[in-house]
Design an enzyme around this catalytic site. Structure first.
Site, PDB file in Angstrom:
ATOM      1  N   ARG A  58       0.855  -1.190   0.000  1.00 45.05           N
ATOM      2  CA  ARG A  58       0.000   0.000   0.000  1.00 45.05           C
ATOM      3  C   ARG A  58       0.889   1.236   0.000  1.00 45.05           C
ATOM      4  O   ARG A  58       1.658   1.428   0.945  1.00 45.05           O
ATOM      5  CB  ARG A  58      -0.896   0.002   1.228  1.00 45.05           C
ATOM      6  N   HIS A  93       1.703  -2.058   5.669  1.00 46.92           N
ATOM      7  CA  HIS A  93       1.509  -2.419   4.259  1.00 46.92           C
ATOM      8  C   HIS A  93       2.506  -1.685   3.360  1.00 46.92           C
ATOM      9  O   HIS A  93       2.895  -2.207   2.316  1.00 46.92           O
ATOM     10  CB  HIS A  93       0.090  -2.069   3.812  1.00 46.92           C
ATOM     11  N   ASP A 130      -3.614  -8.336   3.329  1.00 42.22           N
ATOM     12  CA  ASP A 130      -4.928  -8.655   3.873  1.00 42.22           C
ATOM     13  C   ASP A 130      -5.467  -9.819   3.064  1.00 42.22           C
ATOM     14  O   ASP A 130      -5.554  -9.738   1.827  1.00 42.22           O
ATOM     15  CB  ASP A 130      -5.860  -7.447   3.768  1.00 42.22           C
ATOM     16  N   GLU A 189      -7.149  -7.773  13.673  1.00 41.37           N
ATOM     17  CA  GLU A 189      -7.739  -7.950  12.338  1.00 41.37           C
ATOM     18  C   GLU A 189      -7.472  -9.374  11.855  1.00 41.37           C
ATOM     19  O   GLU A 189      -6.329  -9.729  11.564  1.00 41.37           O
ATOM     20  CB  GLU A 189      -7.138  -6.942  11.348  1.00 41.37           C
ATOM     21  N   HIS A 242      -5.253  -9.671   8.544  1.00 42.44           N
ATOM     22  CA  HIS A 242      -4.003  -8.914   8.404  1.00 42.44           C
ATOM     23  C   HIS A 242      -2.795  -9.754   8.829  1.00 42.44           C
ATOM     24  O   HIS A 242      -2.696 -10.183   9.979  1.00 42.44           O
ATOM     25  CB  HIS A 242      -4.117  -7.660   9.282  1.00 42.44           C
TER      26      HIS A 242
END
Length: 269
Positions: free
Chosen positions: A106, A151, A158, A240, A243
């Site tokens: 990301r 990320h 994810d 999460e 994740h």
């Protein structure tokens, strides 16, 4: 034509030429994007069987629009992370499952987009699905949004599981009625993932991997994903279920900002 008109036209032509020579061209601007280091690869080049549903290229996310820096729906990872994911996929295929990634590398500009959105308290277009029980003023304090993301270092993703044969997931249509991400699987937005108890990016404590309220098949599904990935060097973020970060990270202290696009990779993949 008078001399004054001739002089005026000459000045205008000169000024226009000067603007053209000094203004950055679209090509030049595009060429300023940073490139990925050589150890970043497209996941598909390492394992083309892993499904990819790259949510931030679409408006089906907690912001409600395509996120900055996501130019193509591809998963990019450091090679060690991609190769470890390939090994996990081989194990899961034998059990009748496939991995599906929602997000991989990301860029920092995407994280900045999340921060701007979180600071705009009037924008709650996607609250009904992604954070129905969370006050938007709490997103930073509760850890759902941060100025930096693992990320951006390239070894975090994810991910979920899909039972084979995989059924297609219908596209999200902006403006359609929203259902809470923790609603029963048959009621929330359809996803071909097996039931993990919540949808992806669900801002709720029910998303905590080992939340005691998640039991039965939902808990077993989370543990199957967790056990498989952790056996190959991935570490789960406890808050999460989706994740995971491959350890040791290739770039533990660097947050990259090259766009999510094939052209960002320094070699053909």
């Amino acid at each position: 034509m008078t001399r004054l008109t001739t002089v005026a036209r000459a000045l205008i032509t000169t000024f226009a030429a000067l603007l053209a020579s000094t203004a950055p061209s679209t090509t030049a601007q595009a060429g300023t994007d940073p490139k990925a280091p050589k150890d970043f690869v497209a996941l598909r080049s390492v394992d083309p069987t892993i499904l990819q549903e790259m949510r931030y290229v679409t408006p089906h996310n907690f912001v409600g629009e395509r996120i900055d820096g996501y130019r193509q729906p591809i998963c990019i990872l450091t090679r060690p992370a991609a190769e470890a994911l390939h090994k996990a996929q081989r194990k899961l295929l034998r059990q009748g499952y496939t991995l599906k990634v929602y997000d991989c590398y990301r860029p920092q500009r995407a994280v900045d987009h999340f921060v701007r959105w979180a600071e705009d308290l009037d924008d709650e277009a996607m609250k009904g699905e992604f954070y129905p029980n969370v006050d938007k003023t709490r997103l930073f304090a509760d850890g759902y949004i941060a100025a930096k993301s693992g990320h951006s270092r390239g070894s975090t993703l994810d991910v979920t599981l899909v039972r084979l044969p995989a059924k297609p997931t219908r596209p999200y249509h902006p403006g359609e009625p929203l259902v809470p991400c923790f609603a029963p699987k048959g009621e929330r937005f359809p996803d071909n993932s097996i039931d993990m108890g919540t949808g992806f990016d669900c801002f709720d404590t029910l998303s905590h991997t080992l939340d005691p309220r998640i039991q039965g098949p939902q808990r077993a599904n989370r543990l199957l994903l967790k056990g498989t990935l952790e056996s190959l060097g991935f570490v789960n973020l406890a808050e999460e279920w989706w994740h995971y970060t491959f350890k040791p990270e290739a770039h533990p202290d660097t947050y990259f900002d090259f766009p999510v696009a094939r052209k960002s990779l320094t070699s053909a993949h």
